[in-house]
Design an enzyme around this catalytic site. Sequence first.
Site, mmCIF file in Angstrom:
data_model
loop_
_atom_site.group_PDB
_atom_site.id
_atom_site.type_symbol
_atom_site.label_atom_id
_atom_site.label_comp_id
_atom_site.label_asym_id
_atom_site.label_seq_id
_atom_site.Cartn_x
_atom_site.Cartn_y
_atom_site.Cartn_z
ATOM 1 N N GLU A 163 0.828 -1.212 0.000
ATOM 2 C CA GLU A 163 0.000 0.000 0.000
ATOM 3 C C GLU A 163 0.866 1.268 0.000
ATOM 4 O O GLU A 163 0.845 2.063 0.938
ATOM 5 C CB GLU A 163 -0.969 -0.021 1.191
ATOM 6 C CG GLU A 163 -1.963 -1.161 1.101
ATOM 7 C CD GLU A 163 -2.954 -1.210 2.260
ATOM 8 O OE1 GLU A 163 -2.897 -0.323 3.131
ATOM 9 O OE2 GLU A 163 -3.771 -2.145 2.292
ATOM 10 N N GLU A 181 -4.970 -10.987 -1.030
ATOM 11 C CA GLU A 181 -5.738 -10.795 0.203
ATOM 12 C C GLU A 181 -7.246 -10.802 -0.067
ATOM 13 O O GLU A 181 -8.008 -10.068 0.557
ATOM 14 C CB GLU A 181 -5.358 -9.471 0.878
ATOM 15 C CG GLU A 181 -3.880 -9.312 1.173
ATOM 16 C CD GLU A 181 -3.540 -7.994 1.856
ATOM 17 O OE1 GLU A 181 -4.455 -7.365 2.443
ATOM 18 O OE2 GLU A 181 -2.368 -7.593 1.821
#
Length: 412
Positions: free
Chosen positions: A166, A274
């Site tokens: 991220e 994920e």
Amino acid sequence: MERHRLRNIRQFRAFTATAVLTLVASVLIPATAADASVLSLRQKAAEAGILIGSGAVNPAYLDDPKFAQILPQQFNSLSPENELKWSFVQPEQGVFDFTKLDRLVDFAEDHDMAVKGHGLISGCCNPAWLEQIVDPNQLRAAMTTHFTTVMSRYAGKMDRWDVATEVFSTFGGTGLAPNYFYRVLGPDYLAEVFRIAHAADPDAKLFINESLVEYYPAKRQELYDLVSDLVSRGVPIHGVGLETHLTLSPPDAGVITEIVNSYKALGLEVAITEMDVHLNPDANHDTTQAQIYWNVVSEALAAGIRDISFWGFTDKYSYTWIPGARPLMFDANYNPKPAFFATWAALALHTCVSRRGGSAGDVAHALVTTGAVGTGDAPKLRNMLTSAANDLGTGNAKSAVTRVQWNQIRQR
């Protein structure tokens, strides 16, 4: 993904307000506890050479006997939740704690599972002592010590790593997020991070891991521009991880294929890292969720993705930004949900199409035998799967994912 971050809550509330549910719902007989014990995602994945994994594995969950039973039954890979992040591994400078990670690795070795190293650096979970370093050379030295100590310990045991997670702003369009590493090392810090990681374990595959690129074109382009630049300069990066935290609807059909093809052209792999599916808790929750799992996993496999991990597998240990959502494939009592059977069907159909044996009829028969689908709907499911297989066989994944409509199948 770091749990309980207000940023993600705001992010997905905003997304929820604007997303449109595109799947058509119909009446569904509530699913009973169909038997998943005779169907194994792991077995089907192995037949096709696929890594199928559960991420977000907190070592404490292994104390739960049912969790410890189903995890290796259904998956051939695992990855930690937060236990590899800096503040967990090296909370004080020079003081490393590998107790929890060692437990995960030992469990994986006992059950012949791969282990992915998740979270070498991220925007969160940095200990105070680290963020007190403001000199770039001192930070490089600290990273070298940290990466070398961690990666050398697990060399040959953790085969691939989410090196950086991220790194962009939530919705994209504003460039790299000004996290701690950016502020100290500058805008080219990722090149340094990947070089240090490669030196620490030259045999490991190194990934950059990002959220929401499957939804937002601007962010998708930003990530591609960053990665292609790293590749052009010879920075050792081997792949891109798509977190694939999905809210209300799947990505547009064909987007995953386009992403995979763009990175294949650079010589890189793409993984789903994920995946979970967060929906409003209405009467159609389970069927809509199954459709999204089917769409994404089917297209990912057809596009050539060979590494798919979910952000856990049971709602007993899940986190969601939508009140009442149940994002994973097993419920809190470890009963398989329609999403499990849809995922298994996607893997099973992939093995059929890739000429590794079986037929669409065999897939439908297995789902009926286990009680996932009513006997009367077997012909309908078989026809749907056969049509999907024909499309997949001709490379038309975009059409194939629409062939199977779980809301038209009366599930038990």
